[in-house]
Design an enzyme around this catalytic site. Structure first.
Site, PDB file in Angstrom:
ATOM      1  CB  CYS B 110      -0.901  -0.015   1.223  1.00 20.35           C
ATOM      2  SG  CYS B 110      -2.454  -0.780   0.916  1.00 20.35           S
ATOM      3  CB  VAL B 111       1.741   3.714  -2.545  1.00 17.33           C
ATOM      4  CG1 VAL B 111       2.809   4.802  -2.456  1.00 17.33           C
ATOM      5  CG2 VAL B 111       2.403   2.532  -3.107  1.00 17.33           C
TER       6      VAL B 111
END
Lengths: 138, 111, 102
Positions: B110-111
């Protein structure tokens, strides 16, 4: 699975023991992230890489996260082909029973649990390398 | 950096609100994080949060959304193992937002 | 459908070169880069193993890495060819895959 024409065969080769360097953990994270791209993924364990799959890892004393449990989640991510080289085990005085049991649930067979780890000899490992489109080394 | 404060205990979090020490988590803390995220915790929310905590306990990672959907389906049925239903509960993403409430690190990837 | 194998660690420090040599097939190419070039020196402990492998594989060493370490081209084991960065690219492009031994 993705359309076969768009699917490449990826082989991740792990050759480092866990904890001493970040290779093992990085490799595992890349495999998990890469799994989202629905490619045909295999993971190989050669040389000290076989230590990544040792059962009974306890990192409490070194203050690091024990990520060995995460290998057991690979099946959920459709990473179900783990190849361990027999010669690498033998050179280190290890036998297959020293490693964790890692399984996946086969949705085509009523979620039957099947082993993910395959023990292969050096010549089979060599053949595996030449059968993959992309090799990622850690 | 900052900290959540609940019932006199202080729980530090990172710049995005994830707990720095997952060991300090409790349900009061979860309620407080949820409030900060504008989420009113219902039984359905708790089901997801508890599921994430169990998954983390077993595998030491928070599952990606598609894995969460698949595993929730297996455990609770199609209605709950549904991406839309999960996003309805956690508008900023079930993995990201529910993990924060569950006291887990941000999911891998997840960025 | 052959493979380019790259090795970047000294064989005196890690088993990378040995493991590489154990996993090549007929027609593959091996390129020694960075610290691995020290293994290519004539009379060194790995020169014989490299010569032996030449029956089935072509072996290369990256010239700039050799030069940087003060090893002269004439001092590398027989049969090992020198390539520059362009040659590295050509080797990689000419093979089906690249396998790095770290």
């Amino acid at each position: 699975m993705a359309d076969e024409t768009n699917t490449k065969k990826f082989l991740y080769i792990n050759r480092k023991a866990p904890y001493g360097t970040v290779y093992a953990l990085e490799s595992l994270e890349v495999v998990l992230i890469g799994a989202a791209f629905e490619q045909d993924v295999s993971v190989a364990f050669v040389d000290d890489g076989v230590f990544q799959l040792m059962s009974g890892q306890d990192t409490a004393g070194i203050g690091m996260k024990n990520f060995s449990k995460t290998y057991r989640a690979l099946g959920d991510y459709e990473v179900r082909k783990l190849y361990v080289e027999r010669e690498s085990l033998a050179e280190r005085g290890l036998v297959s029973d020293d490693l964790m049991a890692i399984t996946y649930e086969d949705e085509n067979e009523d979620y039957a649990e099947k082993p993910s780890i395959h023990f292969v000899d050096r010549s089979e490992m060599t053949k595996l390398i030449s059968e993959h489109d992309v090799i990622l080394s850690f | 950096m900052g900290a959540y404060e609940v019932n006199g205990t202080v729980a530090e979090h990172d710049e995005e609100g994830y707990l720095t020490d997952i060991g300090v988590w409790n349900t009061d803390l979860a309620d407080m994080i949820a409030k900060a995220e504008n989420i009113d915790m219902s039984d359905a929310h708790w089901e997801v949060v508890n599921f994430l905590r169990e998954y983390y306990e077993e595998y030491q990672i928070a599952p990606a959304v598609r894995i969460l959907v698949k595993e929730m389906t297996k455990k609770f049925g199609k209605e709950k193992g549904d991406q839309k239903a999960l996003y309805a509960l956690f508008p900023y993403g079930p993995a990201k937002q529910a993990c924060k409430i569950a006291g887990l690190p941000k999911p891998t990837g997840c960025v | 459908m052959s493979t380019l194998h790259t090795v970047n660690k000294s064989p005196f420090e890690r088993p990378s070169l040995k493991t590489c040599l154990d996993h090549v097939v007929q027609g593959d190419a091996i390129l020694l880069i960075e610290d691995a070039v020290v293994g290519a020196r004539k009379g060194g402990a790995f020169a014989e193993a490299l010569s032996h492998k030449q029956a089935s594989c072509s072996i290369y060493v990256l010239a700039p890495d050799l030069a940087a370490r003060g090893i002269k081209a004439e001092d590398i084991a027989e049969g090992i060819a020198l390539v520059d960065y362009g040659g590295f690219v050509d080797l990689a492009a000419g093979k089906a895959r690249v396998c790095a031994w770290l």
